[in-house]
Design a protein around this motif. Structure first.
Motif, PDB file in Angstrom:
ATOM      1  N   THR A  40       0.695  -1.217   0.090  1.00 34.11           N
ATOM      2  CA  THR A  40      -0.005   0.117   0.193  1.00 34.11           C
ATOM      3  C   THR A  40       0.732   1.187  -0.032  1.00 34.11           C
ATOM      4  O   THR A  40       1.978   1.103   0.448  1.00 34.11           O
ATOM      5  CB  THR A  40      -0.996   0.224   1.345  1.00 34.11           C
ATOM      6  N   ASP A  41       0.222   2.388  -0.280  1.00 30.15           N
ATOM      7  CA  ASP A  41       1.123   3.733  -0.256  1.00 30.15           C
ATOM      8  C   ASP A  41       1.590   4.029   1.017  1.00 30.15           C
ATOM      9  O   ASP A  41       2.728   4.580   1.299  1.00 30.15           O
ATOM     10  CB  ASP A  41       0.216   4.529  -0.694  1.00 30.15           C
ATOM     11  N   TYR A  42       0.589   3.529   2.178  1.00 31.29           N
ATOM     12  CA  TYR A  42       1.151   3.869   3.431  1.00 31.29           C
ATOM     13  C   TYR A  42       2.235   3.014   3.949  1.00 31.29           C
ATOM     14  O   TYR A  42       3.082   3.267   4.736  1.00 31.29           O
ATOM     15  CB  TYR A  42      -0.063   3.559   4.632  1.00 31.29           C
ATOM     16  N   TRP A  43       2.394   1.914   3.082  1.00 31.50           N
ATOM     17  CA  TRP A  43       3.692   0.958   3.315  1.00 31.50           C
ATOM     18  C   TRP A  43       4.880   1.610   2.537  1.00 31.50           C
ATOM     19  O   TRP A  43       6.036   1.700   3.236  1.00 31.50           O
ATOM     20  CB  TRP A  43       3.410  -0.348   3.249  1.00 31.50           C
ATOM     21  N   THR A  44       4.765   1.870   1.350  1.00 31.08           N
ATOM     22  CA  THR A  44       5.685   2.073   0.381  1.00 31.08           C
ATOM     23  C   THR A  44       6.321   3.456   0.395  1.00 31.08           C
ATOM     24  O   THR A  44       7.459   3.414   0.602  1.00 31.08           O
ATOM     25  CB  THR A  44       5.227   2.035  -1.042  1.00 31.08           C
ATOM     26  N   TYR A  45       5.937   4.499   0.686  1.00 28.01           N
ATOM     27  CA  TYR A  45       6.401   5.672   0.559  1.00 28.01           C
ATOM     28  C   TYR A  45       7.229   6.074   1.856  1.00 28.01           C
ATOM     29  O   TYR A  45       8.167   6.615   1.819  1.00 28.01           O
ATOM     30  CB  TYR A  45       5.247   6.928   0.457  1.00 28.01           C
ATOM     31  N   THR A  47      10.282   1.580 -11.467  1.00 30.99           N
ATOM     32  CA  THR A  47       9.140   1.972 -10.863  1.00 30.99           C
ATOM     33  C   THR A  47       8.623   3.006 -11.749  1.00 30.99           C
ATOM     34  O   THR A  47       8.687   3.001 -12.782  1.00 30.99           O
ATOM     35  CB  THR A  47       9.620   2.812  -9.717  1.00 30.99           C
TER      36      THR A  47
END
Length: 769
Positions: free
Chosen positions: A265-270, A399
Motif C-alpha cells: 500500500t502507499d502507507y507502506w511504500t512511501y 518503478t
C-alpha cells in the motif's frame, strides 16, 4: 528445530559452571555449536529450494496464544545460514583475538545467547514468540556492546543502544498484539490470509507506525541511527557479528517477513522509500569523512541498511530479489572488513586510517582479503557486489512515474560514497609505504586471518558463479517476501544497457573520488561542526529535558516522606471512589435495613473510638501500637458478635503477630518528630473525614443491594471437601486464594529483610553526614 533454537540458551547456561575450561587453548571448541547449527540448516537447502516450507509446533502458553511455532522458508533459511555461518567464523576468530581475556567464557556465553535469540527471531511464526526473542536480542546485545564494562564509553554506548532498541521494541509489541487481535491469530502465516482485512482496517496506519518504530530503531534508520556508531566500542568480533550480518538486519527481516501481511500500500511504500532513502544517502555521505576504520564501517553499514529498507519499500519482485541478494552481499564483504579491522587494530594498536599504510608487506593474506572485500563492496564485475548493485539499479529503474529518475539518482550517489568508503577500509591500510613503527608486525594466528579471507573469497565465488546461490537460496528468499514464486536466474552479463552504464559511472566516479580525496582530521572536524543539528544531539537535548522534568517530578511527588505518600494515596483513592460512587446513579443515605445494637456492641464501638483517638493524638510509638492493637481486637469481638468466629480467630492471630513485630522494630527508633503545622493538621483531618464519609456511603450502597451468596456458599460447601479444612477463612487464604497469599508472604519477607538490614546498619561518621 526447537532444540536448534534453544541450544544456544542451553550452552550459554553451561558456560557458568564449565566456562573456565574454555579460556585457554580449548577456546576454539566454542565454535562447535554454530558450526553444528550451520550444518543443520544447510541440510534444508534442497527442500526449501523446491518450494517446501518446514514447520514446527509445540504448545507453550496456549491460553495466551503463545506457542513454539517455527517456520522455515527461503527468507528464514537465508538469515539462519548467515547467523550460524558468520557466527561460526566469529567464534573461531574470537579465540585468538581475546586470548587471555579474563571474561572470555562470559563473552562466549553472551554470544551464544545472542545467536539463539536471533535464530528465534527469524524462525518464529508466532508474533508474540518473535517479540520475546526480539527483546532477548536487545538484552544480549546490551551485554555484548558493553562487554568492556570497565570502560565508561562502552557502558554508555550499551545503555544508549538498549534504550533506543528497547523503546522501539515496546512500540513493536503493541503493533504485533494489535495485529494478532484484529486478525484473530498470532501466527504470521495465518495473518497472510487476512491481510486485506488488516490493510482496510481503520487501525492499519497505527499498526504500521508501531511496526516501523520497532524496525527502524533496531536497524538504525534515520533518525535513530546514532546508536550504531557508538556501539563500535564493543570488541571487533562483536561488531562483525552484530553490526554487519545479524542484529542490525533484524529490523530488515521484520519488514521483509511482514510484507505479505502489511505491504503493498502507499502507507507502506512511501515511508519506507523516504526513510530508507534518507538513511542510505545521509550515512554514506558521513562515512567518507570518518578516519576511524570502525567509524567508516559503521556509517557504511547504516547506509546499507537504508538501501535494504528502501528496496523493501519499492516492493516489486525485482526490488525484493535485489534486497535478498544485497543482504548476502553486504554480510560477506562487511563482516570481512570488520574482521580485517580487528586484526589491524590488534597488531598496530590503531584504527586511524591516516596513520595506516603499507600493511600488505606484513599482513599479506589480509591485504588480499581486504582487496577482494573492497572490490565486492565497489561492485566490480565478477564480484557478488556487482550483481547486487545491478539489481538495485534494475529495481529503481522499473518503478512508476518520475520515481525511476529520482530513486536511481539517489542509489547512484549512495553507491559512489559507499565505493569510496569500501576502498578506504579495505584497500587504504595496505597500500603505500610501510611506516617504520609497523616493521615488526607479524601475521597473527590462522584463525584471525582465515575467516575474513574466506568471506571475501565467497564474495568472489558467488559473483563468478551466481547459480550457486540463486535458485537454492536467493530466489526462495525473495519468494517468501512476496508470497509467490520468483524464478529469476542471476546473471553476470545482461548486455550493454542503461544498468551497465550506471554501474560503470558508479565505478568511475567512486574511483575518482578515492584517488582525489585523502582522508584527514580536518574533514572530520568540518562535518562535526554540524553535530548540533544531528539527531543524536537533538534527542540528547530532549533526554536532558526529560531527565530534568523527572528530577522535579520525583522531588515533588517522591520526596521520601511516608506521610506524604500516604496522603497522596488516600486523596487519589478518595477521588476515584467518589467519582465512581456519584457517577453510578442513585445514592442511598441510609441502609436498606437497620438492626438494634446490643449493649456489648455499643461498648465495643466506644472502645474503638477511644483507641482511634489515642492513636492519632499520642506522641509515643509504643502507645500508638497498643492503641492500634485495641482497634484490631475490637474488630475481632465484632466478628464474634456477628457469628464469624473463624474470621475473628484469623484476625486475632494476625493482629497479635503484627503487634509483636511492631514492638520489636519500633522500640529502638527515636520519639516522634512533629513536622506538621496547624494547617497541615486541618488538611489531614479533612482528608481523613472525607475518605471515611466516602467509605461509609459505599457501605450503605452495599447494604441496599440484593445479596448474592453464591460465592460464600461455594466456599462454605467446599472448604472441607476440597481442602480438608474446617476454618473457611484459612482455607480461602491458603488454598482457594493461595497465590495471593504467597505473594503477600513474599512482600512481607522482603520488607522484613529490609527492616533487619536497616537495624543492623552501622554507618561511619562521614557516611552519616
Amino acid at each position: 528445530m526447537l532444540f536448534a533454537v534453544l541450544a544456544g540458551f542451553i550452552v550459554s547456561i553451561l558456560y557458568i559452571p564449565f566456562g573456565r575450561f574454555l579460556k585457554g587453548k580449548l577456546a576454539g571448541l566454542a565454535a562447535l555449536l554454530p558450526i553444528s547449527l550451520f550444518a543443520y540448516f544447510v541440510s534444508f537447502i534442497p527442500a526449501v529450494s523446491d518450494g517446501q516450507r518446514v514447520t514446527f509446533h509445540q504448545p507453550w502458553v496456549p491460553s495466551l496464544g503463545i506457542n513454539f511455532d517455527f517456520h522455515l522458508d527461503g527468507l528464514s533459511l537465508l538469515f539462519s545460514l548467515l547467523i550460524t555461518g558468520i557466527g561460526s567464523l566469529v567464534f573461531l576468530y574470537a579465540a585468538p583475538y581475546l586470548r587471555g581475556h579474563r571474561y572470555l567464557d562470559r563473552f562466549y556465553a553472551y554470544l551464544s545467547l545472542f545467536m539463539a535469540a536471533m535464530l528465534g527471531v527469524v524462525l518464529a511464526d508466532n508474533v508474540l514468540l518473535l517479540f520475546i526473542f526480539w527483546e532477548l536480542t536487545s538484552i544480549s546485545s546490551f551485554f555484548l556492546i558493553g562487554f568492556n564494562n570497565d570502560n565508561a564509553a562502552s557502558r554508555k554506548s550499551s545503555l544508549i543502544a538498549l534504550g533506543v532498541t528497547g523503546g522501539g521494541g515496546f512500540l513493536l509489541m503493541a503493533g504485533l498484539v494489535l495485529m494478532g487481535h484484529l486478525s484473530g491469530s498470532y501466527s504470521i502465516q495465518a495473518m497472510v490470509e487476512t491481510n486485506e482485512y488488516l490493510k482496510n482496517h481503520v487501525l492499519y496506519g497505527l499498526i504500521l507506525l508501531l511496526v516501523f518504530a520497532g524496525a527502524f530503531t533496531k536497524s538504525a534508520q534515520f533518525p535513530f541511527h546514532f546508536w550504531l556508531p557508538g556501539a563500535m566500542k564493543a570488541p571487533t568480533p562483536i561488531s562483525a557479528y552484530l553490526h554487519s550480518a545479524t542484529m542490525v538486519k533484524a529490523g530488515v527481516y521484520l519488514l521483509a517477513r511482514l510484507y505479505p501481511v502489511l505491504g503493498g500500500t502507499d502507507y507502506w511504500t512511501y515511508p519506507l522509500i523516504i526513510i530508507g532513502g534518507i538513511t542510505m544517502l545521509y550515512s554514506a555521505f558521513h562515512s567518507i569523512f570518518r578516519t576511524d576504520l570502525k567509524g567508516i564501517l559503521a556509517y557504511s553499514t547504516i547506509s546499507a541498511l537504508g538501501i535494504l529498507v528502501f528496496l523493501i519499500g519499492i516492493g516489486t519482485p525485482q526490488s525484493l530479489l535485489a534486497a535478498s541478494v544485497f543482504i548476502l552481499v553486504h554480510a560477506l564483504y562487511k563482516a570481512s572488513l570488520f574482521l580485517i579491522t580487528g586484526v589491524i587494530d590488534h597488531e598496530t594498536g590503531t584504527r586511524d586510517i591516516t596513520q595506516l599504510a603499507g600493511l600488505r608487506k606484513v599482513l599479506f593474506p589480509l591485504a588480499i582479503a581486504g582487496l577482494l572485500a573492497a572490490l565486492s563492496s565497489a561492485g566490480l564485475p565478477f564480484t557478488f557486489g556487482f550483481i547486487g548493485k545491478d539489481l538495485v539499479y534494475e529495481a529503481t529503474l522499473h518503478t512508476d512515474g518520475v520515481m525511476p529518475i529520482i530513486l536511481t539518482a539517489l542509489a547512484v550517489v549512495t553507491n559512489i560514497f559507499l565505493l569510496y568508503a569500501g576502498l578506504l577500509a579495505g584497500l587504504k591500510p595496505f597500500t603505500g609505504q610501510l611506516p617504520d613503527r609497523y616493521q615488526r608486525i607479524h601475521l597473527p594466528s590462522l584463525l584471525m586471518w582465515a575467516p575474513p579471507l574466506l568471506l571475501a573469497l565467497l564474495g568472489i565465488a558467488f559473483g563468478a558463479f551466481p547459480a550457486i546461490a540463486d535458485a537454492s537460496l536467493l530466489n526462495p528468499a525473495a519468494s517468501a517476501m512476496i508470497n509467490k514464486p520468483i524464478d529469476t536466474p542471476l546473471k553476470i552479463w545482461h548486455g550493454f544497457n542503461l544498468v551497465l552504464l550506471l554501474s560503470g559511472l558508479t565505478l568511475a566516479l567512486g574511483a575518482f573520488l578515492y584517488l582525489m580525496r585523502k582522508p584527514s582530521a580536518s574533514g572530520l572536524d568540518w562535518i562535526e561542526r554540524f553535530n548540533n543539528l544531528s539527531p543524536k544531539h537533538v534527542i540528547s537535548q530532549l533526554t536532558h529535558y526529560v531527565r530534568h522534568f523527572a528530577i522535579r517530578y520525583t522531588r515533588t511527588l517522591h520526596n521520601g516522606l511516608l506521610r506524604v505518600y500516604l496522603l497522596r494515596i488516600v486523596v487519589f483513592a478518595t477521588l476515584l471512589l467518589a467519582f465512581r460512587l456519584f457517577a453510578g446513579g442513585n445514592i442511598y443515605l441510609l441502609p436498606g435495613y437497620l438492626t438494634p445494637l446490643s449493649v456489648y456492641e455499643i461498648a465495643v464501638v466506644c472502645i474503638l473510638i477511644a483507641a482511634i483517638y489515642l492513636t492519632v493524638t499520642s506522641s509515643s510509638r509504643l502507645t500508638v501500637v497498643v492503641a492500634t492493637s485495641v482497634i484490631g481486637y475490637g474488630m475481632c469481638l465484632l466478628f464474634v458478635f456477628y457469628s464469624a468466629p473463624d474470621l475473628a480467630m484469623t484476625q486475632f492471630t494476625i493482629d497479635t503477630l503484627t503487634v509483636v513485630l511492631f514492638v520489636l522494630v519500633l522500640f529502638r527508633l527515636p520519639p516522634f518528630l512533629n513536622f506538621a503545622n496547624r494547617g497541615a493538621r486541618i488538611r489531614d483531618w479533612v482528608v481523613a473525614a472525607t475518605f471515611g464519609a466516602i467509605i461509609t456511603l459505599i457501605g450503605i450502597q452495599v447494604l441496599n443491594q440484593s445479596f448474592d451468596d453464591a460465592v460464600s456458599k461455594f466456599y462454605g460447601d467446599n472448604a472441607y471437601i476440597l481442602a480438608k479444612g474446617k476454618n473457611v477463612v484459612n482455607v480461602i487464604l491458603v488454598d482457594f486464594r493461595g497465590m495471593d497469599t504467597l505473594f503477600e508472604i513474599v512482600v512481607l519477607s522482603i520488607a522484613a529483610i529490609g527492616v533487619f538490614s536497616l537495624l543492623k546498619l552501622k554507618l561511619k561518621a562521614s557516611e552519616k553526614e
